[in-house]
Write a protein that holds these residues in place. Structure first.
Motif, PDB file in Angstrom:
ATOM      1  N   ILE A  96      33.967  38.185  -1.967  1.00 46.82           N
ATOM      2  CA  ILE A  96      32.613  38.722  -2.105  1.00 46.82           C
ATOM      3  C   ILE A  96      32.487  39.396  -3.472  1.00 46.82           C
ATOM      4  O   ILE A  96      33.204  40.346  -3.771  1.00 46.82           O
ATOM      5  CB  ILE A  96      32.285  39.727  -0.982  1.00 46.82           C
ATOM      6  CG1 ILE A  96      32.428  39.060   0.385  1.00 46.82           C
ATOM      7  CG2 ILE A  96      30.877  40.294  -1.161  1.00 46.82           C
ATOM      8  CD1 ILE A  96      32.293  40.011   1.560  1.00 46.82           C
ATOM      9  N   ASP A 128      26.950  38.353  -5.493  1.00 49.94           N
ATOM     10  CA  ASP A 128      26.709  38.241  -4.052  1.00 49.94           C
ATOM     11  C   ASP A 128      25.950  39.413  -3.441  1.00 49.94           C
ATOM     12  O   ASP A 128      25.114  39.221  -2.551  1.00 49.94           O
ATOM     13  CB  ASP A 128      28.039  38.093  -3.305  1.00 49.94           C
ATOM     14  CG  ASP A 128      28.751  36.797  -3.638  1.00 49.94           C
ATOM     15  OD1 ASP A 128      28.059  35.802  -3.953  1.00 49.94           O
ATOM     16  OD2 ASP A 128      29.992  36.776  -3.608  1.00 49.94           O
ATOM     17  N   VAL A 158      26.291  40.682   4.033  1.00 50.69           N
ATOM     18  CA  VAL A 158      26.712  39.301   3.791  1.00 50.69           C
ATOM     19  C   VAL A 158      26.680  38.526   5.100  1.00 50.69           C
ATOM     20  O   VAL A 158      26.180  37.391   5.169  1.00 50.69           O
ATOM     21  CB  VAL A 158      28.134  39.249   3.170  1.00 50.69           C
ATOM     22  CG1 VAL A 158      28.655  37.816   3.138  1.00 50.69           C
ATOM     23  CG2 VAL A 158      28.120  39.837   1.776  1.00 50.69           C
ATOM     24  N   THR A 193      21.166  38.646  -6.474  1.00 55.10           N
ATOM     25  CA  THR A 193      22.112  38.658  -5.351  1.00 55.10           C
ATOM     26  C   THR A 193      21.451  38.470  -3.987  1.00 55.10           C
ATOM     27  O   THR A 193      22.066  37.949  -3.064  1.00 55.10           O
ATOM     28  CB  THR A 193      22.892  39.989  -5.317  1.00 55.10           C
ATOM     29  OG1 THR A 193      21.979  41.059  -4.991  1.00 55.10           O
ATOM     30  CG2 THR A 193      23.568  40.267  -6.650  1.00 55.10           C
TER      31      THR A 193
END
Length: 325
Positions: free
Chosen positions: A223, A198, A318, A248
């Motif tokens: 995550i 991620d 994120v 990612t």
């Protein structure tokens, strides 16, 4: 494999290289102190030399010995002490190989500690490796584990030109598994300390452990963080970082150096140029602030990167695409 402290792993590498090659010397102001007694006992005063309290003298002697065919390891104690002998570090020993068309080699290792952020205030707390990473002809190693400390030191001693080997003071007594016997870690090859899908998290030295702790916490939030340790910043393994970012799409950089003199800033520039199309969110840097380290513990903590700041930065990158807070 057996567990041993980071500093013991460094000393083992030096000892084994001295036993392997009689041209390897140990030079410095404190090299015959009690904790180093095995060196003088087993290799004698001709190969283990105490120097005056003069960094210019000890590094100058080492450069001359290296040109003459020896392989000196100079224990410079603290990275800031290198600044006294900057001429020899960045303008002499590092250039002879190039200026002689490859005929002259200067195989010396300059070993020094950095980052003593444990109440030492303005002095000996700096992470000044950024000053050296772009100097032509000078390699720079920043090990974060005992195994890498041993392997990088052995590789540094065998290198035919100057290597700056920087060890973090707060890691010296940290233990970890270390291979027995000969162990070499190649320069310019980053280590993926933790695979993930991620977010790419690149950290150096002491901050690698903060990054791994943050990654463990973030896993509980769903995550998956990939943690990369460059291990050497000159040469710098950009390819491994770019490959991770391609996977990612997100990058957080952690560095104890001040923001505008950090490895993080250099990596951010490389990724922005060569991996921009892979990014799904802006790059975030978690570094020290551009200020001197304070004596106050509260202010020291405020200035430095830590686990909480890393976790917040990962959530930021994120959330930039998914809206997760």
């Amino acid at each position: 494999m057996r567990d041993m402290p980071y500093i013991a792993a460094i000393n083992e590498a030096v000892y084994l290289e001295m036993a392997r090659d009689e041209d390897v010397l140990l030079i410095g102001q404190t090299v015959t102190e009690e904790h180093n007694e095995a060196f003088e006992r087993d290799f004698g005063p001709n190969r283990v030399r105490v120097t005056p309290i003069s960094e210019t003298a000890e590094i100058g002697v080492a450069a001359g010995a290296a040109i003459a065919g020896k392989r000196p390891v100079v224990d410079c104690t603290m990275a800031e002490f290198l600044l006294v002998a900057m001429e020899q570090v960045v303008n002499e020993g590092n250039r002879f190989h190039y200026m002689s068309g490859g005929q002259v080699k200067v195989p010396m290792v300059l070993k020094a500690g950095y980052g003593f952020t444990a109440g030492w205030a303005g002095q000996h707390t700096g992470s000044i490796y950024g000053l050296f990473m772009g100097v032509p002809g000078l390699k720079v190693a920043l090990p974060s584990t005992p195994a890498d400390a041993k392997g990088l030191m052995a590789t540094a001693i065998r290198d035919d030109n100057p290597v700056l080997f920087l060890h973090h003071f707060l890691l010296l007594l940290e233990t970890g598994p270390v291979p027995e016997g000969e162990h070499l870690v190649p320069f310019g090859v980053a280590d993926v300390k933790r695979p993930g899908s991620d977010v790419t998290l690149v950290a150096t030295g002491w901050t690698v452990h903060r990054a791994l702790a943050a990654a463990g916490r973030l896993a509980a939030d769903g995550i998956d963080v990939e943690v990369i340790d460059p291990r050497t910043i000159a040469p710098l393994d950009i390819e491994t970082i770019l490959a991770s970012v391609a996977k990612t799409g997100r990058l957080v950089l952690v560095d104890q150096a001040t923001r505008h003199a950090s490895v993080a800033t250099v990596i951010a520039g490389e990724v922005a140029e060569h991996g921009f199309s892979s990014l799904r969110a802006p790059i975030v840097q978690v570094t020290a602030m551009d200020t001197t380290i304070a004596y106050s513990k509260t202010m020291e903590s405020f200035v430095l990167p830590d686990e909480e700041k890393i976790v917040a930065a990962v959530h930021e990158v994120v959330g930039a695409r998914t809206g997760v807070a």
